[in-house]
Design a protein around this motif. Structure first.
Motif, PDB file in Angstrom:
ATOM      1  N   GLU A 278       0.831  -1.206   0.000  1.00  0.00           N
ATOM      2  CA  GLU A 278       0.000   0.000   0.000  1.00  0.00           C
ATOM      3  C   GLU A 278       0.865   1.255   0.000  1.00  0.00           C
ATOM      4  O   GLU A 278       0.581   2.225  -0.711  1.00  0.00           O
ATOM      5  CB  GLU A 278      -0.913  -0.005   1.221  1.00  0.00           C
ATOM      6  CG  GLU A 278      -2.046  -1.016   1.141  1.00  0.00           C
ATOM      7  CD  GLU A 278      -2.911  -1.006   2.381  1.00  0.00           C
ATOM      8  OE1 GLU A 278      -2.706  -0.120   3.253  1.00  0.00           O
ATOM      9  OE2 GLU A 278      -3.790  -1.880   2.494  1.00  0.00           O
ATOM     10  N   MET A 279       1.927   1.229   0.792  1.00  0.00           N
ATOM     11  CA  MET A 279       2.822   2.389   0.820  1.00  0.00           C
ATOM     12  C   MET A 279       3.565   2.547  -0.500  1.00  0.00           C
ATOM     13  O   MET A 279       3.796   3.664  -0.972  1.00  0.00           O
ATOM     14  CB  MET A 279       3.809   2.259   1.989  1.00  0.00           C
ATOM     15  CG  MET A 279       3.177   2.529   3.340  1.00  0.00           C
ATOM     16  SD  MET A 279       4.367   2.533   4.703  1.00  0.00           S
ATOM     17  CE  MET A 279       4.415   0.795   5.096  1.00  0.00           C
ATOM     18  N   PHE A 280       3.944   1.429  -1.123  1.00  0.00           N
ATOM     19  CA  PHE A 280       4.576   1.504  -2.445  1.00  0.00           C
ATOM     20  C   PHE A 280       3.632   2.160  -3.451  1.00  0.00           C
ATOM     21  O   PHE A 280       4.047   2.981  -4.269  1.00  0.00           O
ATOM     22  CB  PHE A 280       4.959   0.104  -2.938  1.00  0.00           C
ATOM     23  CG  PHE A 280       6.168  -0.491  -2.270  1.00  0.00           C
ATOM     24  CD1 PHE A 280       7.147   0.323  -1.699  1.00  0.00           C
ATOM     25  CD2 PHE A 280       6.352  -1.870  -2.221  1.00  0.00           C
ATOM     26  CE1 PHE A 280       8.267  -0.224  -1.090  1.00  0.00           C
ATOM     27  CE2 PHE A 280       7.470  -2.427  -1.625  1.00  0.00           C
ATOM     28  CZ  PHE A 280       8.428  -1.596  -1.055  1.00  0.00           C
ATOM     29  N   ASP A 281       2.343   1.801  -3.374  1.00  0.00           N
ATOM     30  CA  ASP A 281       1.371   2.381  -4.292  1.00  0.00           C
ATOM     31  C   ASP A 281       1.227   3.889  -4.065  1.00  0.00           C
ATOM     32  O   ASP A 281       1.131   4.672  -5.018  1.00  0.00           O
ATOM     33  CB  ASP A 281       0.004   1.705  -4.116  1.00  0.00           C
ATOM     34  CG  ASP A 281      -0.026   0.285  -4.676  1.00  0.00           C
ATOM     35  OD1 ASP A 281       0.883  -0.049  -5.471  1.00  0.00           O
ATOM     36  OD2 ASP A 281      -0.932  -0.490  -4.310  1.00  0.00           O
ATOM     37  N   LYS A 284       4.218   5.606  -5.365  1.00  0.00           N
ATOM     38  CA  LYS A 284       4.461   5.335  -6.784  1.00  0.00           C
ATOM     39  C   LYS A 284       5.923   4.939  -7.045  1.00  0.00           C
ATOM     40  O   LYS A 284       6.548   5.372  -7.987  1.00  0.00           O
ATOM     41  CB  LYS A 284       4.086   6.551  -7.634  1.00  0.00           C
ATOM     42  CG  LYS A 284       2.592   6.861  -7.616  1.00  0.00           C
ATOM     43  CD  LYS A 284       2.269   8.034  -8.493  1.00  0.00           C
ATOM     44  CE  LYS A 284       0.784   8.209  -8.720  1.00  0.00           C
ATOM     45  NZ  LYS A 284      -0.069   8.061  -7.537  1.00  0.00           N
ATOM     46  N   LEU A 285       6.427   4.078  -6.137  1.00  0.00           N
ATOM     47  CA  LEU A 285       7.820   3.641  -6.252  1.00  0.00           C
ATOM     48  C   LEU A 285       8.024   2.777  -7.494  1.00  0.00           C
ATOM     49  O   LEU A 285       9.047   2.885  -8.181  1.00  0.00           O
ATOM     50  CB  LEU A 285       8.212   2.854  -5.009  1.00  0.00           C
ATOM     51  CG  LEU A 285       9.638   2.297  -4.976  1.00  0.00           C
ATOM     52  CD1 LEU A 285      10.661   3.438  -5.007  1.00  0.00           C
ATOM     53  CD2 LEU A 285       9.849   1.439  -3.732  1.00  0.00           C
TER      54      LEU A 285
END
Length: 290
Positions: A278-281, A284-285
């Motif tokens: 969720e944090m990657f999303d 936008k990594l």
């Protein structure tokens, strides 16, 4: 490709269960300061192990040597191999390098290393190490050296996803003593140390051990001095046709440990993975193609 010869440590481990009580006592004495332990006179080795001279003679023959001089000669060869630098290692294999492409020769050496290494590892000890690493009630510290820090970072990155309470210590940093201030007897250290063993790593292990922490060591076939302090030690074969040692077998053990630990509490691991995704999303990594 010819098989890599067994080290004396390998031979001792293979024979250990069939030795007499006195012989086992001698075996453990040899392994405590291996391979330097048997370089003195036979009588000195017997005295250090608190066994008789005939016990040493019998043990040497059980290991496959005609006598103590042959046993010592092999130990000296292992000691020379243990302290080799990159140039000396290159010269050793280059002179007698067999014909064939390097891809095949190198791969054969790695496969041989893996086979010998896995043959010496106790599955119960590996499971016990994974249980310690996966125990979230314990703070986990991961330590690597000048070269092995890459393996330590690899384990650390994955363990960050799997569990909380984790610290990566670089033993080459002058700041590493600060990390030891809060170490308790419940904590676990995973330490990587291969030949050309580093003084900083040994000192760090000594301090962690003095504070009661558990130590899991990944080392080579000759074993880092840290093994005397380790609760669990995994010795990997590392010799390949190169000026540098191979990390392939140690990486295999590391990746196997990651896989085993993630499954110890998969529900919690999955929750952490989902939260990370969720944090990657949000950041936008990674690129999305849908």
């Amino acid at each position: 490709m010819p098989e890599a010869p067994l080290t004396i440590s390998d031979r001792i481990q293979q024979k250990l269960e069939g030795l007499t009580r006195a012989e086992r006592q001698l075996a453990h004495s040899i392994l405590e300061n291996y391979p330097a332990s048997g370089l003195g006179p036979l009588t000195a080795l017997a005295k250090d192990a608190e066994v008789s001279v005939p016990t040493v003679a019998r043990m040497v023959q059980k290991l496959g040597f005609k006598g103590y001089p042959e046993f010592q000669a092999e130990l000296r060869e292992e000691l020379r191999a243990k302290v080799k630098g990159p140039i000396a290692k290159h010269d050793t294999w280059a002179d007698g390098a067999p014909e064939g492409h390097m891809l095949n020769r190198f791969t054969d050496a790695v496969i041989d290393n893996i086979r010998h290494t896995l043959g010496q590892i106790d599955p119960q000890a590996f499971d016990a190490a994974c249980a310690l690493v996966g125990d979230t009630g314990r703070h986990l510290y991961i330590v690597g050296g000048r070269v092995t820090h890459t393996l330590a970072e690899y384990l650390f990155l994955h363990m960050q996803v799997i569990r909380p309470r984790i610290t990566h210590i670089q033993s080459t940093s002058n700041a590493w003593p600060h990390y030891l201030l809060d170490v308790t007897p419940d904590d676990v250290f995973v330490i990587y140390d291969v030949r050309r063993y580093e003084n900083n790593t040994l000192k760090l292990a000594e301090l962690a051990h003095a504070q009661g922490a558990k130590i899991i060591l990944f080392t080579d076939q000759w074993r880092s001095p840290v093994h005397q302090l380790a609760d669990i030690c995994f010795s990997s074969r590392i010799v390949v046709p190169s000026a540098w040692d191979s990390a392939a077998t140690t990486l295999l053990l590391t990746e196997t440990m990651i896989s085993a630990v993630q499954n110890l509490d998969w529900n919690n691991t999955r929750r952490r993975m989902e939260g990370l995704e969720e944090m990657f999303d949000q950041t936008k990594l990674f690129r999305k193609f849908t």
